[in-house]
Design a protein around this motif. Structure first.
Motif, PDB file in Angstrom:
ATOM      1  N   UNK A 109     -12.190  98.693  24.741  1.00 11.27           N
ATOM      2  CA  UNK A 109     -12.101  99.589  23.588  1.00 11.27           C
ATOM      3  C   UNK A 109     -10.660  99.752  23.142  1.00 11.27           C
ATOM      4  N   UNK A 110      -9.737  99.819  24.097  1.00  4.29           N
ATOM      5  CA  UNK A 110      -8.320  99.972  23.777  1.00  4.29           C
ATOM      6  C   UNK A 110      -7.775  98.806  22.977  1.00  4.29           C
ATOM      7  N   UNK A 111      -8.319  97.605  23.196  1.00  3.94           N
ATOM      8  CA  UNK A 111      -7.896  96.448  22.410  1.00  3.94           C
ATOM      9  C   UNK A 111      -8.344  96.594  20.965  1.00  3.94           C
ATOM     10  N   UNK A 112      -9.542  97.125  20.779  1.00  2.15           N
ATOM     11  CA  UNK A 112     -10.027  97.350  19.418  1.00  2.15           C
ATOM     12  C   UNK A 112      -9.202  98.435  18.726  1.00  2.15           C
ATOM     13  N   UNK A 113      -8.812  99.463  19.469  1.00  2.00           N
ATOM     14  CA  UNK A 113      -7.943 100.496  18.909  1.00  2.00           C
ATOM     15  C   UNK A 113      -6.589  99.892  18.538  1.00  2.00           C
ATOM     16  N   UNK A 129      -1.188  92.935  22.615  1.00  2.00           N
ATOM     17  CA  UNK A 129      -1.931  92.237  23.662  1.00  2.00           C
ATOM     18  C   UNK A 129      -3.346  92.793  23.678  1.00  2.00           C
ATOM     19  N   UNK A 130      -4.331  91.918  23.503  1.00  2.00           N
ATOM     20  CA  UNK A 130      -5.739  92.291  23.452  1.00  2.00           C
ATOM     21  C   UNK A 130      -6.415  91.792  24.724  1.00  2.00           C
ATOM     22  N   UNK A 131      -6.842  92.707  25.578  1.00  2.00           N
ATOM     23  CA  UNK A 131      -7.403  92.347  26.880  1.00  2.00           C
ATOM     24  C   UNK A 131      -8.926  92.495  26.852  1.00  2.00           C
ATOM     25  N   UNK A 132      -9.628  91.381  26.903  1.00  2.00           N
ATOM     26  CA  UNK A 132     -11.090  91.319  26.949  1.00  2.00           C
ATOM     27  C   UNK A 132     -11.751  92.280  25.958  1.00  2.00           C
ATOM     28  N   UNK A 133     -11.418  92.173  24.680  1.00  2.00           N
ATOM     29  CA  UNK A 133     -11.988  93.097  23.693  1.00  2.00           C
ATOM     30  C   UNK A 133     -13.460  92.813  23.430  1.00  2.00           C
ATOM     31  N   UNK A 134     -14.290  93.832  23.301  1.00  2.00           N
ATOM     32  CA  UNK A 134     -15.662  93.599  22.856  1.00  2.00           C
ATOM     33  C   UNK A 134     -15.636  92.934  21.477  1.00  2.00           C
ATOM     34  N   UNK A 135     -16.287  91.787  21.362  1.00  2.00           N
ATOM     35  CA  UNK A 135     -16.295  91.061  20.086  1.00  2.00           C
ATOM     36  C   UNK A 135     -17.598  91.289  19.329  1.00  2.00           C
ATOM     37  N   UNK A 136     -18.402  92.218  19.833  1.00  2.00           N
ATOM     38  CA  UNK A 136     -19.631  92.603  19.139  1.00  2.00           C
ATOM     39  C   UNK A 136     -19.270  93.273  17.819  1.00  2.00           C
ATOM     40  N   UNK A 137     -20.249  93.350  16.936  1.00  2.00           N
ATOM     41  CA  UNK A 137     -20.026  93.969  15.642  1.00  2.00           C
ATOM     42  C   UNK A 137     -21.169  93.644  14.711  1.00  2.00           C
ATOM     43  N   UNK A 138     -21.054  94.005  13.444  1.00  2.00           N
ATOM     44  CA  UNK A 138     -22.140  93.768  12.486  1.00  2.00           C
ATOM     45  C   UNK A 138     -22.549  92.291  12.439  1.00  2.00           C
ATOM     46  N   UNK A 139     -23.836  92.027  12.676  1.00  2.00           N
ATOM     47  CA  UNK A 139     -24.346  90.667  12.616  1.00  2.00           C
ATOM     48  C   UNK A 139     -24.007  89.812  13.814  1.00  2.00           C
TER      49      UNK A 139
END
Length: 280
Positions: A109-113, A129-139
């Protein structure tokens, strides 16, 4: 090696109380380097990332944040727990602390923030630095972590539990790590967690990452199925300058599973090479 921990503090920023832990300070070579703002994940108060703060604090003035609704930062039924509000918090915190140059290091979540905050173009942002960000999202496919894992573990923590109680949720963690989670998980407001989890499926992380205008590093876990190879390819196609390192033998909570691999993944991206875990 002596501890790099400096202090914990609260600051009024973006209309709420924001709490952070500071490591390293501005002594020696750190004074010439950007500060690091470390943004943890959905149920990770700042204290649970203290061991990473200790390592980063050897080379950088490091601030580990309690995201709103977690740890000692503000939480209430009226609080906005959206990604935009979280990003505004980080931008306001940087301004309140008068940080001239800053690197965002965000996990999950912190990567998305971090990516959403970068869109605010905060003054002095050097890299992300983006660490294992959730790549889920619309569609897109759902986030692989299931909501009951969070809700059930938080309920257990609120009722009072210990390291053994956390074993079912974190079976690979050490007793010390599970003890710390049992102690602090109750500070995660369920309303905040539910809002952030919903945001994993409604906020478009790919769109945010594609708008990064500063150097970026993507660090992903070999296991856990959060970021697949095709996700990496899509992110790098949108942002060709984005570097990527896959950490072997690690699940989503990468530094818990493979600390050495986690620190090595940063390479020279930060401008200083990180050592290994802090010795007791």
């Amino acid at each position: 090696m002596p501890s790099t921990f400096q202090y914990g503090a609260n600051v009024a920023a973006n209309g709420i109380r924001q709490h952070y832990l500071r490591y390293g300070g501005t002594h020696g070579a750190r004074a010439a380097r950007p500060a690091i703002v470390l943004i943890p994940g959905i149920t990770s108060p700042a204290v649970t990332w203290g061991f990473v703060g200790e390592v980063l604090g050897r080379e950088f003035d490091t601030y580990v944040l309690d995201v709103r609704g977690r740890g000692l930062s503000s939480a209430s039924p009226e609080l906005d727990y959206s990604l935009d509000a979280q990003a505004d918090d980080v931008a306001a915190l940087i301004a309140a602390l008068k940080l001239d140059r800053v690197i965002f290091v965000g996990h999950s979540m912190g990567a998305r923030i971090a990516a959403r905050t970068a869109m605010r173009e905060p003054r002095g942002l050097v890299s992300v630095v983006l660490i294992d960000p959730p790549v889920s999202g619309p569609g897109r496919r759902e986030y692989p972590g299931k909501l009951p894992w969070y809700v059930d573990s938080m309920a257990l923590a609120r009722a009072g539990t210990d390291a053994e109680g956390m074993r079912a949720f974190c079976p690979t963690w050490t007793e010390e790590e599970r003890t710390l989670r049992a102690e602090w998980l109750h500070t995660c407001d369920e309303r905040a967690v539910l809002a952030s989890y919903e945001g994993f499926h409604t906020d478009d992380f790919h769109a945010d990452a594609a708008r990064l205008h500063v150097p970026s590093l993507l660090i992903t876990a070999q296991n856990g199925d959060v970021v697949r190879d095709d996700d990496v390819a899509e992110l790098q196609q949108a942002t060709p300058t984005m570097r990527h390192v896959r950490v072997p033998n690690a699940g989503h909570m990468i530094p818990w599973d493979n600390a050495a691999g986690f620190y090595a993944a940063f390479g020279d991206f930060l401008g200083a090479t990180l050592g290994g875990p802090v010795s007791a």
